[in-house]
Design a protein around this motif. Structure first.
Motif, PDB file in Angstrom:
ATOM      1  N   ASN A 255     -87.301 -63.669 -63.693  1.00 23.81           N
ATOM      2  CA  ASN A 255     -86.119 -63.620 -62.836  1.00 23.81           C
ATOM      3  C   ASN A 255     -86.515 -63.058 -61.475  1.00 23.81           C
ATOM      4  N   PRO A 256     -87.016 -63.913 -60.564  1.00 26.34           N
ATOM      5  CA  PRO A 256     -87.427 -63.412 -59.245  1.00 26.34           C
ATOM      6  C   PRO A 256     -86.282 -62.863 -58.404  1.00 26.34           C
ATOM      7  N   SER A 257     -85.036 -63.187 -58.743  1.00 25.60           N
ATOM      8  CA  SER A 257     -83.910 -62.687 -57.949  1.00 25.60           C
ATOM      9  C   SER A 257     -83.792 -61.173 -58.023  1.00 25.60           C
ATOM     10  N   ARG A 258     -84.357 -60.569 -59.049  1.00 20.91           N
ATOM     11  CA  ARG A 258     -84.265 -59.128 -59.204  1.00 20.91           C
ATOM     12  C   ARG A 258     -85.510 -58.411 -58.709  1.00 20.91           C
ATOM     13  N   MET A 259     -86.317 -59.082 -57.913  1.00 20.74           N
ATOM     14  CA  MET A 259     -87.499 -58.442 -57.344  1.00 20.74           C
ATOM     15  C   MET A 259     -87.091 -57.331 -56.386  1.00 20.74           C
ATOM     16  N   SER A 260     -87.912 -56.322 -56.285  1.00 19.57           N
ATOM     17  CA  SER A 260     -87.638 -55.212 -55.375  1.00 19.57           C
ATOM     18  C   SER A 260     -88.348 -55.385 -54.037  1.00 19.57           C
ATOM     19  N   HIS A 261     -89.458 -56.121 -54.015  1.00 19.94           N
ATOM     20  CA  HIS A 261     -90.225 -56.392 -52.804  1.00 19.94           C
ATOM     21  C   HIS A 261     -90.735 -57.828 -52.867  1.00 19.94           C
ATOM     22  N   ARG A 262     -91.257 -58.277 -51.743  1.00 23.73           N
ATOM     23  CA  ARG A 262     -91.978 -59.548 -51.713  1.00 23.73           C
ATOM     24  C   ARG A 262     -93.429 -59.273 -51.331  1.00 23.73           C
ATOM     25  N   ARG A 263     -94.304 -60.051 -51.926  1.00 24.68           N
ATOM     26  CA  ARG A 263     -95.732 -59.803 -51.764  1.00 24.68           C
ATOM     27  C   ARG A 263     -96.356 -60.759 -50.774  1.00 24.68           C
ATOM     28  N   ILE A 264     -97.202 -60.216 -49.921  1.00 27.27           N
ATOM     29  CA  ILE A 264     -98.069 -61.016 -49.043  1.00 27.27           C
ATOM     30  C   ILE A 264     -99.485 -60.906 -49.598  1.00 27.27           C
ATOM     31  N   MET A 265    -100.051 -62.005 -50.012  1.00 29.69           N
ATOM     32  CA  MET A 265    -101.419 -62.039 -50.533  1.00 29.69           C
ATOM     33  C   MET A 265    -102.125 -63.255 -49.938  1.00 29.69           C
ATOM     34  N   GLU A 266    -102.913 -63.015 -48.903  1.00 34.38           N
ATOM     35  CA  GLU A 266    -103.574 -64.087 -48.189  1.00 34.38           C
ATOM     36  C   GLU A 266    -105.063 -63.782 -48.044  1.00 34.38           C
ATOM     37  N   THR A 267    -105.843 -64.838 -47.900  1.00 39.75           N
ATOM     38  CA  THR A 267    -107.291 -64.733 -47.670  1.00 39.75           C
ATOM     39  C   THR A 267    -107.599 -65.236 -46.275  1.00 39.75           C
ATOM     40  N   VAL A 268    -108.270 -64.394 -45.478  1.00 40.71           N
ATOM     41  CA  VAL A 268    -108.646 -64.745 -44.107  1.00 40.71           C
ATOM     42  C   VAL A 268    -110.157 -64.957 -44.078  1.00 40.71           C
ATOM     43  N   ALA A 269    -110.581 -66.134 -43.625  1.00 39.31           N
ATOM     44  CA  ALA A 269    -112.002 -66.486 -43.596  1.00 39.31           C
ATOM     45  C   ALA A 269    -112.608 -66.139 -42.236  1.00 39.31           C
ATOM     46  N   VAL A 270    -113.671 -65.339 -42.261  1.00 43.52           N
ATOM     47  CA  VAL A 270    -114.390 -64.941 -41.039  1.00 43.52           C
ATOM     48  C   VAL A 270    -115.817 -65.505 -41.105  1.00 43.52           C
ATOM     49  N   ARG A 271    -116.386 -65.868 -39.947  1.00 39.74           N
ATOM     50  CA  ARG A 271    -117.718 -66.471 -39.908  1.00 39.74           C
ATOM     51  C   ARG A 271    -118.782 -65.501 -40.420  1.00 39.74           C
ATOM     52  N   TYR A 272    -119.838 -66.067 -41.005  1.00 41.34           N
ATOM     53  CA  TYR A 272    -120.969 -65.245 -41.443  1.00 41.34           C
ATOM     54  C   TYR A 272    -121.662 -64.585 -40.252  1.00 41.34           C
ATOM     55  N   ASP A 273    -121.588 -65.211 -39.075  1.00 43.85           N
ATOM     56  CA  ASP A 273    -122.224 -64.636 -37.887  1.00 43.85           C
ATOM     57  C   ASP A 273    -121.578 -63.314 -37.486  1.00 43.85           C
ATOM     58  N   ASP A 274    -120.355 -63.070 -37.962  1.00 43.19           N
ATOM     59  CA  ASP A 274    -119.623 -61.856 -37.587  1.00 43.19           C
ATOM     60  C   ASP A 274    -119.611 -60.832 -38.715  1.00 43.19           C
ATOM     61  N   ALA A 275    -120.609 -60.873 -39.593  1.00 43.50           N
ATOM     62  CA  ALA A 275    -120.639 -59.968 -40.738  1.00 43.50           C
ATOM     63  C   ALA A 275    -120.673 -58.503 -40.308  1.00 43.50           C
ATOM     64  N   ALA A 276    -121.318 -58.189 -39.185  1.00 39.17           N
ATOM     65  CA  ALA A 276    -121.432 -56.807 -38.742  1.00 39.17           C
ATOM     66  C   ALA A 276    -120.075 -56.217 -38.342  1.00 39.17           C
ATOM     67  N   ALA A 277    -119.123 -57.067 -37.958  1.00 36.99           N
ATOM     68  CA  ALA A 277    -117.811 -56.590 -37.513  1.00 36.99           C
ATOM     69  C   ALA A 277    -116.806 -56.470 -38.653  1.00 36.99           C
ATOM     70  N   ILE A 278    -117.186 -56.830 -39.856  1.00 32.67           N
ATOM     71  CA  ILE A 278    -116.244 -56.832 -40.982  1.00 32.67           C
ATOM     72  C   ILE A 278    -115.643 -55.448 -41.247  1.00 32.67           C
ATOM     73  N   PRO A 279    -116.429 -54.346 -41.312  1.00 32.50           N
ATOM     74  CA  PRO A 279    -115.813 -53.030 -41.572  1.00 32.50           C
ATOM     75  C   PRO A 279    -114.766 -52.638 -40.541  1.00 32.50           C
ATOM     76  N   ASP A 280    -115.052 -52.887 -39.269  1.00 29.09           N
ATOM     77  CA  ASP A 280    -114.072 -52.547 -38.229  1.00 29.09           C
ATOM     78  C   ASP A 280    -112.817 -53.420 -38.333  1.00 29.09           C
ATOM     79  N   ILE A 281    -113.001 -54.699 -38.647  1.00 24.17           N
ATOM     80  CA  ILE A 281    -111.849 -55.600 -38.780  1.00 24.17           C
ATOM     81  C   ILE A 281    -110.960 -55.156 -39.942  1.00 24.17           C
ATOM     82  N   VAL A 282    -111.592 -54.809 -41.061  1.00 22.25           N
ATOM     83  CA  VAL A 282    -110.831 -54.381 -42.241  1.00 22.25           C
ATOM     84  C   VAL A 282    -110.033 -53.114 -41.937  1.00 22.25           C
ATOM     85  N   GLU A 283    -110.671 -52.164 -41.262  1.00 30.36           N
ATOM     86  CA  GLU A 283    -109.992 -50.922 -40.930  1.00 30.36           C
ATOM     87  C   GLU A 283    -108.837 -51.160 -39.959  1.00 30.36           C
TER      88      GLU A 283
END
Length: 417
Positions: A255-283
């Motif tokens: 029964n989704p009508s009784r949900m308390s929140h809605r979820r955002i679950m997405e995957t963002v693809a970043v280039r392998y060339d930018d691997a060094a910037a991943i920690p800063d992007i995540v933060e």
């Protein structure tokens, strides 16, 4: 002393006419009195209507609308019965013997009509008066109580009709012990649906207007009605689906009508060339979600490097919104995804495209065209514009008065188009 001469004159005139017309005069007088009583009752009910409509009590409204109709029928049944009794010839006719039974059946029918109207009026008035209150009566519960009362009324009316025709209810009860077994085997599917409907009313896994979905069956849509045999579900393609109530006793139901929140679950693809910037992007993305007023920071917020994809580094963006309204949720989700792209570009990285690396012999050469510097420059997203677009979308949906929790949390939950 009052002068009663006019009364003696009226009696004398009546006796004279009675000698001439006989019983016909009595029948005519009874019918006239019955008609006048009907008109007087209608007039009194019309005067009572204005008082009833101003009263906040739901019972006087229900009694007024329930009595208006059956009481006129009762007046005519009594009047015509008296007229038939007076006009009965000395010899008698065969059909006159059934007058008491017919009168009894009509009276039982009027009683049933009155009770049915009473149940409907009380239920409708109670739901209307409770609308907008914190203790609002649930429409499903009111419907279930109304159906139980109608069934009890029909059973009572059937027993009363049996007594009118001289049939003892005890004989029916004795027969039900033997016939009930055979009837149970013959109508086991019908009984299973009835008990399934009773289970829905008691456990209340969903109500009228809820969006339900079953992972076990192809059942998804909005509940329109809960009957004793089947439940009507309106699918998102606006086609009705009639589900037997026994099905809900054997399947998992969401029964989704009784949900308390809605979820955002997405995957963002970043280039392998930018691997060094991943920690800063995540933060940076995590800080952006923590500061967003539309995101519930008390719930789980996850932003991590989730996997090493075939052509990109996959970042997980996982959070919950306060709102459960679908249109407002989509506006918030759009804003979050656009700002995630902006964070990626602020750190000198870029969203990855599906790519394939091909290794060829050294003797084979490929001509590579030089691209303009403008092609390497990607257009940045205006953060203020994104926020204003989200605010406008939320305001637009609220202005339309459309609030609904119906809608999937992610594209994988949309189902058949």
């Amino acid at each position: 002393m009052p002068d009663w001469g006019w009364l003696q004159t009226l009696i004398s005139e009546y006796q004279r006419l009675h000698e001439q017309w006989g019983v016909a005069l009595d029948v005519f007088g009874i019918v006239m009195i019955t008609g006048l009583a009907d008109l007087l009752t209608r007039w009194l009910l019309g005067c009572l209507r204005r008082r009833v409509e101003k009263s906040p009590n739901i019972w006087d409204d229900a009694i007024y609308y329930s009595v208006n109709g059956p009481v006129q029928g009762l007046i005519w049944v009594i009047g015509l019965s008296m007229a038939i009794r007076i006009s009965r010839p000395e010899d008698g006719l065969a059909w006159l013997e059934y007058v008491p039974e017919v009168r009894g059946v009509i009276l039982v029918a009027l009683f049933t009509w009155f009770v049915f109207r009473m149940i409907r009026s009380v239920g409708a008035n109670a739901l209307a008066r409770a609308a907008g209150r914190d203790n609002a009566i649930d429409a499903t519960t009111a419907d279930a109580i109304g159906k139980l009362l109608r069934i009890a009324t029909l059973i009572t009316a059937a027993l009363m009709i049996m007594q009118v025709f001289g049939v003892s209810p005890s004989a029916l009860l004795a027969f039900s012990g033997i016939g009930g077994i055979a009837l149970g085997f013959a109508a086991r599917d019908v009984l299973a649906n009835i008990f399934g409907g009773l289970t829905i009313y008691l456990n209340r896994p969903f109500s009228v207007g809820d969006w339900i979905r079953s992972p076990d069956r192809d059942i998804e849509g909005t509940v329109e009605a809960i009957g004793w045999r089947a439940t009507t579900v309106r699918r998102f393609d606006m086609r009705p689906l009639y589900v037997p109530n026994a099905v809900f006793s054997n399947v998992a139901l969401e029964n989704p009508s009784r949900m308390s929140h809605r979820r955002i679950m997405e995957t963002v693809a970043v280039r392998y060339d930018d691997a060094a910037a991943i920690p800063d992007i995540v933060e940076a993305v995590r800080e952006m979600l923590d500061e967003d007023e539309a995101i519930d920071s008390d719930q789980v917020i996850l932003t991590y490097l989730d996997s090493l994809g075939e052509s990109a580094l996959n970042l997980l963006v996982y959070c919950y919104t306060y709102t459960t309204d679908w249109a407002e949720f989509l506006a918030i989700k759009q804003s979050v995804l656009q700002r995630v792209q902006d964070v990626v570009r602020d750190h000198g990285a870029a969203i990855a495209y599906p790519t394939t690396t091909m290794h060829v012999p050294e003797a084979v050469h490929f001509a590579r065209a030089e691209r303009d510097e403008d092609d390497d420059r990607e257009e940045e997203i205006d953060t203020e514009k994104v926020q204003s677009e989200r605010d406008r979308a939320i305001t637009r949906e609220k202005t339309r008065g459309y609030t609904s929790t119906q809608g999937p949390d992610s594209p994988t939950e949309e189902g058949e188009a």
